[in-house]
Design an enzyme around this catalytic site. Structure first.
Site, PDB file in Angstrom:
ATOM      1  N   LYS A 154      34.348  -9.310 -17.772  1.00 43.53           N
ATOM      2  CA  LYS A 154      35.631  -8.956 -18.393  1.00 43.53           C
ATOM      3  C   LYS A 154      35.314  -8.126 -19.635  1.00 43.53           C
ATOM      4  CE  LYS A 154      39.442 -11.541 -18.609  1.00 43.53           C
ATOM      5  NZ  LYS A 154      40.440 -11.018 -17.677  1.00 43.53           N
TER       6      LYS A 154
HETATM    7  N1  PMP Z   1      40.707  -8.902 -12.023  1.00 39.82           N
HETATM    8  C1  PMP Z   1      40.791  -8.515 -13.309  1.00 39.82           C
HETATM    9  C2  PMP Z   1      40.393  -7.132 -13.665  1.00 39.82           C
HETATM   10  C3  PMP Z   1      41.286  -9.405 -14.279  1.00 39.82           C
HETATM   11  O1  PMP Z   1      41.388  -9.033 -15.552  1.00 39.82           O
HETATM   12  C4  PMP Z   1      41.674 -10.719 -13.882  1.00 39.82           C
HETATM   13  C5  PMP Z   1      42.218 -11.676 -14.902  1.00 39.82           C
HETATM   14  N2  PMP Z   1      41.220 -12.451 -15.496  1.00 39.82           N
HETATM   15  C6  PMP Z   1      41.543 -11.069 -12.542  1.00 39.82           C
HETATM   16  C7  PMP Z   1      41.066 -10.132 -11.627  1.00 39.82           C
HETATM   17  C8  PMP Z   1      41.840 -12.459 -12.075  1.00 39.82           C
HETATM   18  O2  PMP Z   1      40.732 -13.266 -12.362  1.00 39.82           O
HETATM   19  P1  PMP Z   1      40.856 -14.793 -12.770  1.00 39.82           P
HETATM   20  O3  PMP Z   1      41.471 -15.487 -11.622  1.00 39.82           O
HETATM   21  O4  PMP Z   1      39.468 -15.228 -12.992  1.00 39.82           O
HETATM   22  O5  PMP Z   1      41.717 -14.860 -13.974  1.00 39.82           O
END
Ligand code: PMP
Length: 302
Positions: A154
C-alpha cells in the site's frame, strides 16, 4: 473533543501533528499505509478491529519492500492502533489509518529505513462505496505493474494511479473503475479486489495480477470454502466481466459491494445476486462478532 493521533512516538492532539512542506513523503509520495476497520457489536458494548494483525503484518511487508521500517514489533504497532481508538473514546464503527512515511526534508527521492516515521489517526466510518449495486467501467489507465511500483504494497505514491482511474470513472458517470494489467487481464478496482461468479464458481485474479495483497479477498476465499462455494484463482479477461452471472468488489473500505453493470452491460437483473448476498451476509456476521469460530479475527477495543 479534539481528535488524538499517534505522531512520531507519542499521542498528541491532532493540531500538534504536523509535517513540513519540504517533506519527502509529501513531495515524492514516499510512504506506505494500512486501513483497518473496527465494527460495533450488536449489543453496542464492544468495538472489534477486523484482522488487525494481518493488516499490521502487511504494513510491515510494505515497509520491507519499500526500504522503510516500523517503529516496533507487529504487536507494539497493534497496540498503538488500539490505543488511538481508545484515546478518541470511539464506541461505533471506526476506520484507522496508520501511515509510515519518509521523515526527511531533503531534496531527492531517497528511501532510508532510519528515516521512517509512523503516524496513526482514526475516524468514524460507515459505507465507503454503496449499499446498492454499483456501475463500473474498465479504466483507460492500466494498473501500475510490479516491475515499476509494487502494487502488492500500500504505497502512498501508487494511489495517484488509483485516483486517476477513479476520477475518470466518475467523470464518465460510473462509481468505480476496474484496472487491467499491462497484459490486459483484470487486476483490481481503485481500492478493491474483484470477484466474479460464472456457472457456480467464484473466480478472482491471482495476487500476481498487480493487485494489493488483499485481506478482505483472503477472508472471502475462506468464507467461500465454508459455504461450500467452489473458488478458482485465475486470470480474468475483460469481457468475462460482461457475461458474469454476478460480480462484486471487496475491500476494507468497500466490504462486499455488488456490481450492477460493467461498461454499461447490466449483469443478471441488475440486483445484488444471491451468492453476493450470501457471502456478504456471512462477512457482516463475522465482522460484527456473530460467528464464534471467527472471533480470532477480531481484536476488542474495550
Ligand atoms: N486494492 C487496493 C489498491 C486497495 O487500496 C485496497 C484497500 N486496502 C484493496 C485492494 C482492498 O484490500 P483489503 O481488503 O486488504 O483492504
Amino acid at each position: 473533543m479534539e481528535p488524538v493521533v499517534y505522531f512520531e512516538g507519542e499521542f498528541r492532539p491532532e493540531s500538534q501533528a504536523k509535517i513540513s512542506v519540504r517533506s519527502r513523503a509529501l513531495n515524492y509520495g514516499l510512504g506506505c499505509f494500512a486501513g483497518v476497520r473496527g465494527y460495533k457489536t450488536d449489543d453496542g458494548l464492544q468495538v472489534n478491529l477486523f484482522r488487525l494483525e494481518r493488516h499490521v503484518q502487511r504494513l510491515k511487508h510494505s515497509a520491507r519492500i519499500l526500504r522503510m521500517r516500523l517503529p516496533g514489533t507487529v504487536e507494539e504497532v497493534m497496540t498503538i492502533l488500539t490505543e488511538v481508538v481508545r484515546r478518541n473514546d470511539i464506541h461505533g464503527d471506526v476506520y484507522i489509518r496508520p501511515l509510515l512515511y519518509a521523515n526527511s526534508n531533503e531534496l531527492s527521492p531517497i528511501l532510508d529505513e532510519s528515516q521512517s516515521a509512523l503516524t496513526v489517526y482514526c475516524m468514524p466510518l460507515g459505507k465507503y462505496l454503496s449499499a446498492e449495486p454499483i456501475d463500473v467501467c474498465i479504466s483507460s489507465w492500466r494498473r501500475i505493474r510490479e516491475t515499476a511500483l509494487p502494487a502488492r504494497t500500500k504505497a502512498t505514491g501508487g494511489y495517484l494511479n488509483s485516483a486517476l482511474a477513479r476520477r475518470e470513472a466518475m467523470d464518465n458517470g460510473y462509481t468505480e473503475a476496474i484496472f487491467l494489467t499491462e497484459e490486459g487481464f483484470v487486476s483490481e478496482g481503485s481500492a478493491e479486489h474483484v470477484f466474479i461468479l460464472r456457472e457456480g464458481t467464484l473466480i478472482s485474479p491471482p495476487s500476481t495480477a498487480d493487485n494489493l495483497d488483499g485481506i478482505t479477498r483472503n477472508t472471502l476465499i475462506a468464507l467461500a470454502a465454508e459455504l461450500g462455494i467452489p473458488f478458482v484463482e485465475r486470470h480474468i479477461g475483460r469481457t468475462e466481466l460482461y457475461i458474469a452471472d454476478e460480480m462484486f468488489l471487496c475491500g476494507t473500505g468497500a466490504e462486499v459491494t455488488a456490481v450492477r453493470s460493467v461498461d454499461r452491460r447490466v449483469l443478471g437483473d441488475g440486483t445484488r445476486g444471491p451468492l453476493t448476498e450470501k457471502i456478504g451476509k456471512l462477512f457482516d456476521d463475522v465482522v460484527r462478532g456473530r460467528i464464534p469460530e471467527r472471533k480470532s479475527w477480531l481484536t476488542p477495543i474495550w
